[in-house]
Motif scaffolding. Structure first.
Motif, mmCIF file in Angstrom:
data_model
loop_
_atom_site.group_PDB
_atom_site.id
_atom_site.type_symbol
_atom_site.label_atom_id
_atom_site.label_comp_id
_atom_site.label_asym_id
_atom_site.label_seq_id
_atom_site.Cartn_x
_atom_site.Cartn_y
_atom_site.Cartn_z
ATOM 1 N N LEU A 689 -14.758 8.448 -13.802
ATOM 2 C CA LEU A 689 -13.713 9.134 -13.036
ATOM 3 C C LEU A 689 -14.304 10.252 -12.173
ATOM 4 N N LYS A 690 -15.273 10.993 -12.716
ATOM 5 C CA LYS A 690 -15.884 12.074 -11.944
ATOM 6 C C LYS A 690 -16.565 11.546 -10.689
ATOM 7 N N LYS A 691 -17.112 10.353 -10.770
ATOM 8 C CA LYS A 691 -17.759 9.762 -9.599
ATOM 9 C C LYS A 691 -16.727 9.176 -8.630
ATOM 10 N N LEU A 692 -15.691 8.574 -9.194
ATOM 11 C CA LEU A 692 -14.704 7.888 -8.354
ATOM 12 C C LEU A 692 -13.954 8.852 -7.441
ATOM 13 N N VAL A 693 -13.604 10.031 -7.958
ATOM 14 C CA VAL A 693 -12.770 10.943 -7.157
ATOM 15 C C VAL A 693 -13.492 11.466 -5.927
ATOM 16 N N LYS A 694 -14.796 11.289 -5.854
ATOM 17 C CA LYS A 694 -15.546 11.739 -4.677
ATOM 18 C C LYS A 694 -15.569 10.687 -3.579
ATOM 19 N N ILE A 695 -15.066 9.502 -3.870
ATOM 20 C CA ILE A 695 -15.129 8.389 -2.919
ATOM 21 C C ILE A 695 -13.948 8.482 -1.955
ATOM 22 N N GLU A 696 -14.199 8.229 -0.684
ATOM 23 C CA GLU A 696 -13.155 8.356 0.340
ATOM 24 C C GLU A 696 -11.989 7.398 0.091
ATOM 25 N N ALA A 697 -12.298 6.182 -0.354
ATOM 26 C CA ALA A 697 -11.221 5.211 -0.597
ATOM 27 C C ALA A 697 -10.263 5.708 -1.672
ATOM 28 N N VAL A 698 -10.791 6.403 -2.686
ATOM 29 C CA VAL A 698 -9.928 6.945 -3.736
ATOM 30 C C VAL A 698 -9.063 8.065 -3.181
ATOM 31 N N LYS A 699 -9.663 8.938 -2.366
ATOM 32 C CA LYS A 699 -8.881 10.015 -1.751
ATOM 33 C C LYS A 699 -7.763 9.446 -0.885
ATOM 34 N N PHE A 700 -8.073 8.355 -0.196
ATOM 35 C CA PHE A 700 -7.057 7.708 0.639
ATOM 36 C C PHE A 700 -5.889 7.204 -0.220
ATOM 37 N N MET A 701 -6.206 6.576 -1.349
ATOM 38 C CA MET A 701 -5.156 6.057 -2.223
ATOM 39 C C MET A 701 -4.293 7.189 -2.778
ATOM 40 N N LEU A 702 -4.918 8.285 -3.170
ATOM 41 C CA LEU A 702 -4.158 9.393 -3.747
ATOM 42 C C LEU A 702 -3.216 10.035 -2.732
ATOM 43 N N GLN A 703 -3.544 9.937 -1.467
ATOM 44 C CA GLN A 703 -2.735 10.583 -0.435
ATOM 45 C C GLN A 703 -1.778 9.628 0.266
ATOM 46 N N ASN A 704 -1.941 8.321 0.044
ATOM 47 C CA ASN A 704 -1.157 7.349 0.830
ATOM 48 C C ASN A 704 -0.639 6.199 -0.025
ATOM 49 N N HIS A 705 -0.151 6.482 -1.210
ATOM 50 C CA HIS A 705 0.354 5.409 -2.073
ATOM 51 C C HIS A 705 1.801 5.078 -1.716
ATOM 52 N N THR A 706 1.972 4.491 -0.544
ATOM 53 C CA THR A 706 3.291 4.078 -0.058
ATOM 54 C C THR A 706 3.244 2.615 0.354
ATOM 55 N N SER A 707 4.436 2.047 0.544
ATOM 56 C CA SER A 707 4.515 0.635 0.927
ATOM 57 C C SER A 707 3.959 0.394 2.329
ATOM 58 N N LYS A 708 3.864 1.446 3.132
ATOM 59 C CA LYS A 708 3.288 1.301 4.473
ATOM 60 C C LYS A 708 1.829 0.880 4.388
ATOM 61 N N HIS A 709 1.108 1.457 3.445
ATOM 62 C CA HIS A 709 -0.307 1.149 3.293
ATOM 63 C C HIS A 709 -0.562 0.072 2.245
ATOM 64 N N PHE A 710 0.297 0.023 1.239
ATOM 65 C CA PHE A 710 0.142 -0.958 0.165
ATOM 66 C C PHE A 710 1.444 -1.737 0.029
ATOM 67 N N PRO A 711 1.539 -2.887 0.696
ATOM 68 C CA PRO A 711 2.809 -3.632 0.760
ATOM 69 C C PRO A 711 3.376 -4.029 -0.607
ATOM 70 N N PHE A 712 2.550 -4.156 -1.631
ATOM 71 C CA PHE A 712 3.102 -4.584 -2.921
ATOM 72 C C PHE A 712 4.023 -3.521 -3.518
ATOM 73 N N LEU A 713 3.997 -2.303 -2.978
ATOM 74 C CA LEU A 713 4.920 -1.263 -3.433
ATOM 75 C C LEU A 713 6.273 -1.364 -2.736
ATOM 76 N N GLY A 714 6.429 -2.322 -1.835
ATOM 77 C CA GLY A 714 7.693 -2.480 -1.118
ATOM 78 C C GLY A 714 8.789 -3.040 -1.992
ATOM 79 N N ILE A 715 10.032 -2.941 -1.531
ATOM 80 C CA ILE A 715 11.185 -3.405 -2.311
ATOM 81 C C ILE A 715 12.012 -4.417 -1.539
ATOM 82 N N SER A 716 11.406 -5.088 -0.564
ATOM 83 C CA SER A 716 12.166 -6.031 0.250
ATOM 84 C C SER A 716 12.557 -7.253 -0.580
ATOM 85 N N ASP A 717 13.489 -8.021 -0.039
ATOM 86 C CA ASP A 717 13.971 -9.215 -0.743
ATOM 87 C C ASP A 717 12.886 -10.277 -0.882
#
Length: 1151
Positions: A689-717
């Motif tokens: 975990l200490k190594k992962l939090v320094k990675i840009e992709a992880v920072k991106f996920m922590l700041q953008n966990h929405t359906s816009k960036h990750f479609p599986f979080l969507g609620i469409s029919d």
């Protein structure tokens, strides 16, 4: 009243409807009427009439079924009546040898059941039901049909004696089975073998159906004898490859006779495929005979005979064209290595020839992948165990596995690649779809591949390069052929699975530096393929390749990342003593002479005293990697090709792949689920975990966990409600990453929760208007799953308090409203109730709020409201059908019980405060618990595992701390609860039975203490014991309740396989002290049921049980009783084990 002719005709029509009707309503009506026949007092006479006058086979089958149920009842028929039934059926089948096979089988089963259940019955000083062998010999003197019936009776009897009936005491079954084994089984086996020899001596005619039928039943009889559970271990049939047949020592003469094995090998060669399959099944059991049955010379001779038979079969393999026979032969080969060591096999005379034949047979089998695919497991098991045994072989004889194992590996790899075009073009079932089988076979192949690993890796590199180049050409071709591309992707998927398997195998087996270098070569190719596949997004994607890549990444993680990457030697830069070969080394590295580098390094490492000092400052970083620790060998090649120098770079690659999958493959549920499992595995372990939090992709996920960036979080029919389940796993991993550097930063937490805040505000607005139910429902389901994942990952008081302050009071009311509106929709209520259950968990003392905080009470009040609301609403549904009762009602109730149990034993609420301040939330939730309980039948409580595992631990908590509530219940409710405890005491699930024992112990202790206080006759004690007096009065009016439970516990201790002895002992002492008279009656009943020679021993056992035990329930006294009970159980088992003791089943303490 006997049936008249017309009634008999109507009954036969009902039989036809029941057994071959297609109309469901007709079948149910027929079943109802025929059940009345079974329960009729005239059942026996009606069965006789059906057998003698029935014109259809189904009428005879009904009669046999009724008789089977009659003789199997818990309260048995009189001995004379059972003898009459047995004799009648024996005469009936003797006079009607041409009955339909299924009728004959059913009638023979009745004879077997009568014989087993009456095995110890005595009439006129004779064990009346043990003369079955004499009756069978009369059949053997008749026609061939009678001959077959006699063999069927013995076969069915052997099988019935081995069959465990879990509705009856296991000790009774074991005693009957042991007696049958010791008195009859050997004779039956010898009789069957002699009859087979007679049959084999005659000219066999394939067209003679009677002869075939006789051979089949004789082989089944032998197989039933060899499958017998000789030592009572009830071996799990799923663990087929681990089975050893525990043949009794007095059977040695049968197995030492060479003619025994020869008989079954001859039968295999002489009989048609269906019967030769049975002969091989018998040989499988012969090959599984326990090693200790023989001396070393005898075992070598026996093994030699088995190997000789294998050689004969492989030299004439025509009979193996039948799938059933082929399967049994594969099992036979696997059993050879299960029970014999490689050192013993290589000493056999024909070993070199046989191992060659087995290798050729295996290669041919792998190449014909579509023929009996389930049998491959046994062949790979054989080779896996043989290769794994190589380091332990002490003999000088060559094992030849270094010759044949690489060929087996090559055959498996190439056959799987060759199957891809056939599967795709012909639309066949893809082996890759059965991932469980694939992973099992790959694990076995991993071991085989480690023999001459260099050959395997060379082959794999060659195939990977060839297929990757072809794939690239197809992608860049002007006329893209989708079929060819799919074929190539299927091959690449298999190759990636192979690479992942071989890389993962390093954890299990001793690995050299050269092997690690080869793993690096293989891994480079997969990482390059990842880049190639991701470059095609979002236009195209192949699910099977993606799943294979995720499998590889997980195997690489386990082997070379994080905790596995512990440097075994210091980095070269830290060394101080030098050897002047730096220029040569740099040249070798830069010229990519990697194998030479590996060999030099290997030689240097053999001389630990030699330390290197590189004087040349121009040595590249990858040179240091090569010389720094075992796993550095992998990263050396990856650094050169991909620029991946250590596990930090690999983690960046992992996270980039995870983000890519979540962004572009949102509609592929299997890929999303496997990706999130991989992310979840990465998030476990602080060092990673200490190594992962320094990675840009992880920072991106922590700041953008929405359906816009990750479609599986969507609620469409477009997404089903089941697709939302994976969100919990996603947020659990994400929250673990957040917690690494969060500390007490509330602003950072608020920013992380912002997407969920927006969603909750939207739901609130929808609720306050004329809302669209479906949209709100989907949003709430997603939010509940998200929050449950977040709550699961919060294990500190500070972080949990942040979440509680975020959700209360603003959003908890939204969840309450949803339960009110959609209580009859489990898809909605289940996630919300599970969220509440997670909130109530005081894991790692996270709910221990500050002394000035009311949060614990506030949280419990909200949980009480939700449970009461759900309970009241769900009870309004009324009676539900059998298939709806669990999903619509019982599942929700079990979650409510789990939540309530967590609250009651969480130690973060002082429940006395509620009554003190007139707050009824605590009383309401306990009343809701009782109302929901009364709507559930006792059978359902034990039938549904999740319900029983939530109800009984909850009841344990209630009886431990809230006995005043239990004593205030109405008598009918108290009877219901005590009955549920009584039935749970005998549950197979130890969680249930142990909780029942604890609950009973708390009740008995409470009652005992009340009686003890009453005996003191002080005014203060009488004033405070009103609750205890109510319970005391109830027990006086219903004394049989505690008496029955004492009977159950005594039965468990004396006759059953008691797996929680300590738990059983705790309530038993209290029951004995409260019911000393009844205990004395039980004791007398048991002792008097035994022969005079046993009574003094049993009486002494009971005296020893209570020796030194005082009239109190102090801990010291309880421990003394528990120790006594352990000795009592052992001594009683010893006293009742001998043949002279009466049938333990004859003592029914619960009657």
């Amino acid at each position: 009243m006997a049936l008249r002719g017309q009634s008999l005709a109507e009954l036969e029509v009902l039989c036809n409807h029941l057994y071959e009707g297609t109309d469901l309503a007709q079948r149910m009506q027929a079943e109802k009427v025929l059940l009345e026949l079974i329960n009729s007092p005239e059942c026996l006479s009606q069965c006789q009439l059906l057998l003698e006058q029935g014109t259809t086979s189904y009428a005879q089958l009904l009669a046999a079924t009724c008789l089977s149920k009659l003789v199997s009842r818990a309260s048995p028929l009189p001995v004379e009546q059972r003898i009459d039934i047995r004799n009648y059926i024996l005469n009936y089948v003797a006079s009607q040898p041409k009955l339909a096979p299924f009728v004959m089988q059913a009638l023979v089963q009745v004879i077997a059941k009568i014989t087993k259940l009456g095995w110890f019955e005595v009439l006129k000083d004779q064990l009346i039901f043990r003369d079955i062998t004499a009756d069978v010999k009369k059949f053997l003197q008749g026609t061939v049909d009678h001959y077959i019936i006699g063999v069927m009776i013995l076969s069915e009897l052997t099988q019935e004696m081995n069959l465990v009936d879990y509705s009856r005491p296991s000790a009774k079954h074991r005693k009957i089975a042991t007696s049958f084994r010791d008195t009859s089984l050997k004779d039956i086996l010898m009789l069957a073998c002699s009859l087979l020899k007679e049959l084999l001596a005659k000219p066999l005619t394939i067209q003679d159906q009677q002869q075939e039928s006789l051979a089949m039943h004789l082989l089944k009889l032998v197989l039933n004898c060899l499958n017998f559970d000789f030592i009572g271990n009830s071996a799990d049939e799923s663990a087929d490859d681990l089975c050893t047949v525990q043949i009794p020592t007095n059977w040695r003469t049968i197995f030492l006779e060479p003619g025994t094995l020869d008989l079954f090998f001859d039968l295999y060669h002489s009989l048609p495929p269906m019967l030769s399959q049975l002969a091989l099944s018998c040989l499988v059991q012969f090959a599984s005979t326990r090693r200790s049955l023989f001396s070393n010379p005898e075992r070598a001779k026996y093994l030699g005979n088995l190997i000789k038979g294998v050689k004969q079969i492989l030299e004439n393999p025509q009979g193996l064209s039948d799938p059933g026979t082929y399967h049994e032969f594969c099992r036979f080969l696997a059993r050879l290595k299960t029970n014999y060591q490689l050192g013993e096999l290589v000493m056999v005379k024909d070993y070199p020839e046989v191992i060659r034949l087995i290798a050729n047979f295996t290669i041919t089998s792998l190449q014909h992948w579509e023929f009996a695919p389930n049998s491959v497991h046994y062949l790979l098991t054989l080779w896996q165990r043989m290769v794994a045994s190589v380091p332990f072989v002490k003999t000088a004889e060559p094992h030849l596995l270094d010759t044949y194992a690489p060929e087996i590996t090559k055959a498996y790899i190439t056959s799987r690649l060759d199957c891809v075009p056939v599967v795709i073009r012909d639309g066949l079932e893809d082996p890759l779809d059965d991932t469980a089988t694939v992973f099992q076979q790959l694990e076995q192949l991993c071991t085989v591949s480690r023999c001459e690993y260099e050959k395997t890796c060379t082959l794999l590199v060659q195939l990977f390069d060839q297929n990757a180049q072809n794939y690239q050409k197809l992608l860049h071709s002007s006329s893209r052929n989708p079929l060819e591309i799919t074929v190539q992707e299927g091959r690449l998927a298999w190759l990636v699975y192979f690479v992942g398997t071989f890389v993962g195998g390093r954890l299990t087996y001793t690995s050299t530096d050269e092997h690690d270098a080869m793993d690096g070569e293989l891994s480079c190719r997969v990482f390059q393929l990842i880049s190639l596949m991701d470059a095609q997004l979002p236009q195209s994607s192949n699910e099977k390749v993606e799943l294979a890549i995720l499998w590889f990444l997980d195997q690489f993680r386990k082997t070379y990342v994080g905790d596995q990457l512990q440097h075994t030697s210091k980095v070269l830069q830290e060394s101080q003593v030098g050897i002047g070969f730096s220029g040569v080394w740099i040249y070798l590295v830069l010229m990519k002479n990697f194998n030479i580098c590996c060999k030099i390094l290997f030689l240097l490492r053999q001389h630990v005293a030699v330390k290197l000092y590189m004087q040349d400052k121009n040595v590249t970083s990858r040179t240091w990697l090569v010389l720094s620790g075992t796993t550095g060998m992998v990263y050396a090649r990856m650094s050169e090709v991909l620029g991946i120098t250590d596990d930090n770079h690999v983690l960046e690659t992992f996270m980039t792949k995870i983000v890519t999958n979540l962004k572009y493959r949102g509609r592929c549920e299997s890929v999303i689920l496997r990706t999130l499992q991989f992310l979840n595995d990465l998030s476990v372990g602080y060092s990673l975990l200490k190594k992962l939090v320094k990675i840009e992709a992880v920072k991106f996920m922590l700041q953008n966990h929405t359906s816009k960036h990750f479609p599986f979080l969507g609620i469409s029919d477009n997404y089903s409600l089941s697709d939302l389940r994976c969100r919990t796993m996603f947020y659990t991993a994400l929250t673990r990453l957040l917690m690494v550097d969060l500390g007490e930063d509330e602003d950072e937490f608020e920013n992380f929760m912002l997407p969920l805040t927006v969603s909750f505000e939207s739901v609130t607005q929808i609720f306050n208007s004329s809302f669209e139910q479906e949209e709100a429902k989907r949003m709430l389901i997603g939010l509940a799953r998200d929050l449950r994942g977040i709550a699961f990952a919060l294990n500190t008081k500070t972080s949990y308090t942040m979440l509680f302050d975020w959700i209360y009071p603003a959003y908890i009311s939204v969840l309450q409203r949803a339960i009110e509106l959609w209580y009859q929709e489990p898809a909605c209520t289940t996630p919300i109730l599970k969220l509440m259950a997670e909130f109530m968990q005081n894991r790692s003392q996270r709910l221990n709020f500050d002394v000035s905080s009311p949060n614990g009470i506030l949280l419990f009040r909200e949980a009480s409201k939700m449970i009461c609301t759900y309970g009241n609403q769900i009870l309004s549904l009324g009676t539900l059908s059998k298939d709806q009762v669990y999903p619509l009602k019982l599942k929700g109730i079990s979650i409510c019980y789990s939540a309530l149990k967590s609250a009651l034993c969480g130690n973060y609420v002082s429940f006395g405060v509620f009554k003190l301040y007139g707050d009824n939330h605590f009383d309401n939730v306990l009343q809701a618990f009782v109302k929901m309980l009364l709507s559930v039948s006792h059978s359902d409580l034990l039938q549904y595992r999740k319900l029983s595992q939530s109800y009984y631990p909850l009841l344990e908590c209630v009886t431990q701390d809230h006995m005043s509530f239990i004593t205030s219940l109405e008598p009918r409710v108290l009877i219901y609860i005590l009955t549920s405890i009584s039935e749970g005491l005998t549950a197979i699930d130890t969680i249930v039975s142990s909780s029942c024992c604890a609950s009973l112990d708390y009740i008995v202790t409470y009652l005992f203490k009340h009686i003890a206080k009453e005996g003191k006759k002080t005014l203060r004690c009488r004033e405070i014991s009103q609750d205890g007096q109510r319970l005391f009065n109830f027990m006086q009016q219903n004394p049989e309740v505690l008496q029955q439970m004492m009977s159950i516990l005594m039965n468990t201790i004396i006759f059953e396989d008691c797996r929680n002895q300590w738990s059983v002992s705790r309530p038993l002492l209290g029951l004995i002290l409260l019911n000393e008279k009844y205990f004395s009656e039980l004791r007398a009943t048991l002792i008097n049921s035994q022969p005079d020679s046993k009574r003094e021993v049993l009486d002494q056992c009971f005296r020893n049980l209570m020796e030194g035990v005082e009239q109190n329930l102090l801990v010291k006294n309880r421990d003394r009783f528990t120790q006594n009970m352990s000795v009592f159980r052992r001594d009683m088992a010893e006293a009742l084990r001998s043949e002279g003791a009466s049938d333990p089943g004859s003592l029914d303490m619960m009657s």
